[in-house]
Write a protein that holds these residues in place. Structure first.
Motif, PDB file in Angstrom:
ATOM      1  N   ALA A 246       0.997  -1.089  -0.144  1.00 38.00           N
ATOM      2  CA  ALA A 246       0.021   0.044   0.027  1.00 38.00           C
ATOM      3  C   ALA A 246       1.031   1.270  -0.095  1.00 38.00           C
ATOM      4  CB  ALA A 246      -0.833  -0.211   1.204  1.00 38.00           C
ATOM      5  N   LYS A 247       0.339   2.105  -0.492  1.00 36.81           N
ATOM      6  CA  LYS A 247       1.102   3.418  -0.576  1.00 36.81           C
ATOM      7  C   LYS A 247       1.351   3.791   0.799  1.00 36.81           C
ATOM      8  CE  LYS A 247       0.082   5.623  -5.102  1.00 36.81           C
ATOM      9  NZ  LYS A 247      -0.753   6.719  -5.615  1.00 36.81           N
ATOM     10  N   THR A 248       2.375   4.572   1.096  1.00 37.55           N
ATOM     11  CA  THR A 248       2.759   4.943   2.643  1.00 37.55           C
ATOM     12  C   THR A 248       2.232   6.425   2.680  1.00 37.55           C
ATOM     13  OG1 THR A 248       4.951   5.627   2.028  1.00 37.55           O
ATOM     14  CG2 THR A 248       4.598   3.407   2.859  1.00 37.55           C
ATOM     15  N   GLY A 249       2.131   7.047   3.751  1.00 35.13           N
ATOM     16  CA  GLY A 249       1.577   8.082   4.018  1.00 35.13           C
ATOM     17  C   GLY A 249       0.401   8.432   4.694  1.00 35.13           C
ATOM     18  N   THR A 250      -0.437   7.374   4.535  1.00 35.26           N
ATOM     19  CA  THR A 250      -1.609   7.555   5.359  1.00 35.26           C
ATOM     20  C   THR A 250      -1.960   7.395   6.783  1.00 35.26           C
ATOM     21  OG1 THR A 250      -2.805   6.366   3.338  1.00 35.26           O
ATOM     22  CG2 THR A 250      -4.066   6.553   5.246  1.00 35.26           C
ATOM     23  N   THR A 251      -2.005   8.603   7.211  1.00 38.33           N
ATOM     24  CA  THR A 251      -2.361   8.941   8.971  1.00 38.33           C
ATOM     25  C   THR A 251      -3.436   9.415   9.155  1.00 38.33           C
ATOM     26  OG1 THR A 251       0.124   9.482   8.833  1.00 38.33           O
ATOM     27  CG2 THR A 251      -0.979  10.107  10.668  1.00 38.33           C
ATOM     28  N   LEU A 252      -3.987   8.677  10.166  1.00 37.39           N
ATOM     29  CA  LEU A 252      -5.408   9.225  10.774  1.00 37.39           C
ATOM     30  C   LEU A 252      -5.343   9.549  12.148  1.00 37.39           C
ATOM     31  CD1 LEU A 252      -7.516   6.101   9.262  1.00 37.39           C
ATOM     32  CD2 LEU A 252      -6.947   8.454   8.291  1.00 37.39           C
ATOM     33  N   ALA A 253      -5.983  10.625  12.407  1.00 35.85           N
ATOM     34  CA  ALA A 253      -6.435  11.042  13.924  1.00 35.85           C
ATOM     35  C   ALA A 253      -7.600  10.323  14.306  1.00 35.85           C
ATOM     36  CB  ALA A 253      -6.663  12.503  13.888  1.00 35.85           C
ATOM     37  N   PRO A 254      -7.800  10.317  15.606  1.00 32.41           N
ATOM     38  CA  PRO A 254      -8.773   9.661  16.320  1.00 32.41           C
ATOM     39  C   PRO A 254     -10.103  10.162  15.470  1.00 32.41           C
ATOM     40  CG  PRO A 254      -7.289   9.979  17.987  1.00 32.41           C
ATOM     41  CD  PRO A 254      -6.799  10.625  16.849  1.00 32.41           C
ATOM     42  N   GLY A 255     -10.986   9.137  15.051  1.00 32.90           N
ATOM     43  CA  GLY A 255     -12.043   9.554  14.479  1.00 32.90           C
ATOM     44  C   GLY A 255     -12.138   9.709  13.033  1.00 32.90           C
ATOM     45  N   ASP A 256     -11.062   9.891  12.309  1.00 32.09           N
ATOM     46  CA  ASP A 256     -10.754  10.093  11.054  1.00 32.09           C
ATOM     47  C   ASP A 256     -11.103   9.003  10.153  1.00 32.09           C
ATOM     48  OD1 ASP A 256     -10.002  12.648  11.481  1.00 32.09           O
ATOM     49  OD2 ASP A 256      -7.970  12.736  10.839  1.00 32.09           O
ATOM     50  N   LEU A 257     -11.441   9.460   8.839  1.00 35.96           N
ATOM     51  CA  LEU A 257     -11.629   8.460   7.719  1.00 35.96           C
ATOM     52  C   LEU A 257     -10.772   8.905   6.666  1.00 35.96           C
ATOM     53  CD1 LEU A 257     -15.717   8.627   7.553  1.00 35.96           C
ATOM     54  CD2 LEU A 257     -14.099   6.554   8.113  1.00 35.96           C
ATOM     55  N   ALA A 258     -10.043   7.865   6.049  1.00 32.30           N
ATOM     56  CA  ALA A 258      -9.499   8.150   4.718  1.00 32.30           C
ATOM     57  C   ALA A 258      -9.373   6.947   3.946  1.00 32.30           C
ATOM     58  CB  ALA A 258      -7.887   8.700   5.286  1.00 32.30           C
ATOM     59  N   GLU A 259      -8.602   6.999   2.862  1.00 35.01           N
ATOM     60  CA  GLU A 259      -8.516   5.956   1.889  1.00 35.01           C
ATOM     61  C   GLU A 259      -6.922   5.390   1.765  1.00 35.01           C
ATOM     62  OE1 GLU A 259      -9.934   6.440  -1.962  1.00 35.01           O
ATOM     63  OE2 GLU A 259     -11.960   5.946  -1.465  1.00 35.01           O
ATOM     64  N   ALA A 260      -6.714   4.118   1.940  1.00 36.74           N
ATOM     65  CA  ALA A 260      -5.257   3.524   1.521  1.00 36.74           C
ATOM     66  C   ALA A 260      -5.479   3.072  -0.008  1.00 36.74           C
ATOM     67  CB  ALA A 260      -5.054   2.373   2.537  1.00 36.74           C
ATOM     68  N   VAL A 261      -4.425   3.488  -0.592  1.00 40.70           N
ATOM     69  CA  VAL A 261      -4.420   2.916  -2.160  1.00 40.70           C
ATOM     70  C   VAL A 261      -3.274   1.747  -2.337  1.00 40.70           C
ATOM     71  CG1 VAL A 261      -4.134   3.689  -4.365  1.00 40.70           C
ATOM     72  CG2 VAL A 261      -5.230   5.301  -2.574  1.00 40.70           C
ATOM     73  N   VAL A 262      -3.668   0.987  -3.171  1.00 42.23           N
ATOM     74  CA  VAL A 262      -2.539  -0.206  -3.325  1.00 42.23           C
ATOM     75  C   VAL A 262      -2.514   0.081  -4.903  1.00 42.23           C
ATOM     76  CG1 VAL A 262      -1.864  -2.571  -3.327  1.00 42.23           C
ATOM     77  CG2 VAL A 262      -3.199  -1.651  -1.351  1.00 42.23           C
ATOM     78  N   PRO A 263      -1.459   0.600  -5.353  1.00 39.16           N
ATOM     79  CA  PRO A 263      -1.276   0.518  -7.053  1.00 39.16           C
ATOM     80  C   PRO A 263      -0.822  -0.784  -7.408  1.00 39.16           C
ATOM     81  CG  PRO A 263       0.677   1.562  -5.755  1.00 39.16           C
ATOM     82  CD  PRO A 263      -0.289   1.217  -4.826  1.00 39.16           C
ATOM     83  N   LEU A 264      -1.201  -1.363  -8.567  1.00 38.47           N
ATOM     84  CA  LEU A 264      -0.819  -2.489  -9.106  1.00 38.47           C
ATOM     85  C   LEU A 264       0.014  -2.500 -10.380  1.00 38.47           C
ATOM     86  CD1 LEU A 264      -4.167  -4.222  -8.070  1.00 38.47           C
ATOM     87  CD2 LEU A 264      -2.267  -4.264  -6.777  1.00 38.47           C
ATOM     88  N   ASP A 265       0.181  -3.656 -10.958  1.00 40.89           N
ATOM     89  CA  ASP A 265       0.852  -3.794 -12.270  1.00 40.89           C
ATOM     90  C   ASP A 265      -0.288  -3.613 -13.242  1.00 40.89           C
ATOM     91  OD1 ASP A 265       2.264  -4.757 -14.657  1.00 40.89           O
ATOM     92  OD2 ASP A 265       3.546  -5.779 -13.388  1.00 40.89           O
ATOM     93  N   ALA A 266       0.363  -2.865 -14.444  1.00 44.49           N
ATOM     94  CA  ALA A 266      -0.837  -2.557 -15.608  1.00 44.49           C
ATOM     95  C   ALA A 266      -0.943  -3.653 -16.334  1.00 44.49           C
ATOM     96  CB  ALA A 266      -0.211  -1.209 -16.202  1.00 44.49           C
TER      97      ALA A 266
END
Length: 342
Positions: A246-266
Motif C-alpha cells: 500500500a502507498k505509505t503516508g496515510t495517517t489518521l487522527a482519532p475518528g478520521d476517515l481516509a483511503e489507503a491505495v494499493v497500486p498494481l501492475d498495469a
C-alpha cells in the motif's frame, strides 16, 4: 482423568493464543528516514530515533517516531542521531516544530512554527558542526505541564542544513529531515488503538494501472500510520499476483476517515480476482477479503462481487488481558473440579 486431560488441552490452547497475541507482527513498509539533499552544495543529512520506551519495544512505530502516552506533569527523554553523509563539513540546526494531521496526512507546519508540544520540548543542543561522515546525538526532553489538557499533540524534531541568502545566493536553499512526535496526554492508561476497513473497491488509474482502494476508519483513541499489503489469487486461468504494498503516508487522527491505495501492475487482467488486503498500524492489524473485477474505463471504479467479513485481530493488550483472565479462572477452578470427580 479424561476430564482433566480436556482441561489441560484447553489451557495449552489458551496459552498459545496469549503468546500469539503479544508477538509483534511483521511490518509492511515500516516508516523509514529520508535524506533530503541540498541542491546548492550536494550536501546530505540523515536523522534517526535511538530510543523506544520499554512498553513499546514490540511496536515498530515507536522505533521510528517518538510515540508515547503520559500523565500530566510527566517528563520523557529520547535521543536522535544526526549524520552528515556527505564528504564535506556541514553546519546543522536542530529544532522542534509543529505538525498536524489533516485529510489523512501527517502535515508539517512551515519553518519553525510552534504549538503546545514544541513549547514543552527542549534539546540539549541546537547547532551541530559535523565533519564529513560524522554523527552526533541530540537529547530531546518533553516536559508536560501538570495542568495540560487531555489529548494528543503532534510535532517534529528537525535537522536542517542549507545555504542562506548572501551576495552569492539570491535564494536560500534548505534541506531538512525529521522524526515525528505523537504525544498523548491524559490520566490513567493509554486509550486503545484500533481501526476498521469499511469498504474495499477496485479502480483504474489514469495511467492504466489497476488500483485497490480501502476506506479506513480510525475507531480508537490514538493516531495511526497505516501500511499494508495486498495479494491477488484465483484470477483468470488461476493466476496469482503480489503481494503489492500500500502507498505509505496515510495517517489518521482519532475518528478520521481516509483511503489507503494499493497500486498494481498495469499488465494484470481485469479479473475477476480474489483479493486479500492486510492493513496495520503498529501492533494493530486487520485483514479483509473480496472478489473484485477491475474496470476497463480509466478513472472509474470496478465491481465488488463478494466481500468477506473483516478478519481482524484484537489490539495486543486486549488479547493478552483476556487470555490472562481466562487462564487465571481455569487455574483456580480446575483443582475443585478434579476433587469433585474423585
Amino acid at each position: 482423568m479424561k476430564g482433566a486431560r480436556r482441561y489441560w488441552v484447553l489451557l495449552l490452547v489458551l496459552a498459545f493464543v496469549q503468546a500469539a497475541g503479544v508477538m509483534p507482527a511483521a511490518g509492511h513498509g515500516a516508516p523509514g528516514v529520508s535524506s533530503p539533499q541540498d541542491p546548492a552544495a550536494g550536501r546530505i543529512i540523515s536523522i534517526k530515533l535511538l530510543d523506544a520506551p520499554e512498553s513499546r519495544r514490540a511496536d515498530p512505530r515507536a522505533h521510528a517516531y517518538i510515540v508515547d502516552h503520559v500523565a500530566p506533569g510527566s517528563t520523557i527523554e529520547r535521543r536522535v542521531e544526526v549524520t552528515n553523509e556527505s564528504s564535506t563539513p556541514m553546519h546543522v540546526n536542530v529544532y522542534a516544530a509543529a505538525a498536524t494531521i489533516a485529510k489523512g496526512e501527517f502535515t508539517f507546519a512551515p519553518k519553525r512554527t510552534s504549538n503546545e508540544l514544541t513549547g514543552w520540548t527542549s534539546l540539549d543542543t541546537a547547532d551541530l558542526d559535523l565533519a564529513a561522515s560524522e554523527t552526533a546525538r541530540v537529547r530531546t526532553t518533553i516536559r508536560v505541564p501538570r495542568d495540560a489538557a487531555a489529548g494528543e499533540r503532534y510535532g517534529v524534531i528537525w535537522a536542517q542544513t542549507g545555504t542562506p541568502t548572501d551576495r552569492s545566493h539570491n535564494v536560500a536553499m534548505l534541506g531538512r529531515v525529521g522524526v515525528r512526535m505523537y504525544i498523548g496526554v491524559g490520566p490513567g492508561g493509554e486509550p486503545p488503538s484500533d481501526f476498521k476497513i469499511e469498504r474495499l473497491y477496485p479502480t483504474r488509474a489514469r495511467d492504466g494501472r489497476g488500483e485497490v482502494r480501502a476506506r479506513i476508519h480510525n475507531t480508537g483513541g490514538r493516531a495511526l500510520d497505516i501500511s499494508g499489503a495486498l495479494s491477488l489469487f484465483d484470477g483468470p486461468g488461476g493466476l496469482r499476483a503480489g503481494p503489492f504494498s500500500a502507498k505509505t503516508g496515510t495517517t489518521l487522527a482519532p475518528g478520521d476517515l481516509a483511503e489507503a491505495v494499493v497500486p498494481l501492475d498495469a499488465r494484470l487482467p481485469d479479473g475477476p480476482w480474489t483479493v486479500k488486503l492486510t492493513l496495520k498500524s503498529g501492533l494493530v492489524e486487520h485483514t479483509t477479503r473480496a472478489t473484485i473485477t477491475f474496470p476497463t474505463t480509466l478513472g472509474s471504479a470496478g465491481a465488488v462481487a463478494a466481500s468477506a467479513a473483516q478478519q481482524g485481530h484484537f489490539p495486543t493488550p486486549v488479547v493478552a488481558g483476556l487470555s490472562a483472565l481466562v487462564l487465571t479462572a481455569l487455574y483456580l477452578l480446575l483443582p475443585k473440579s478434579l476433587r469433585r470427580r474423585r
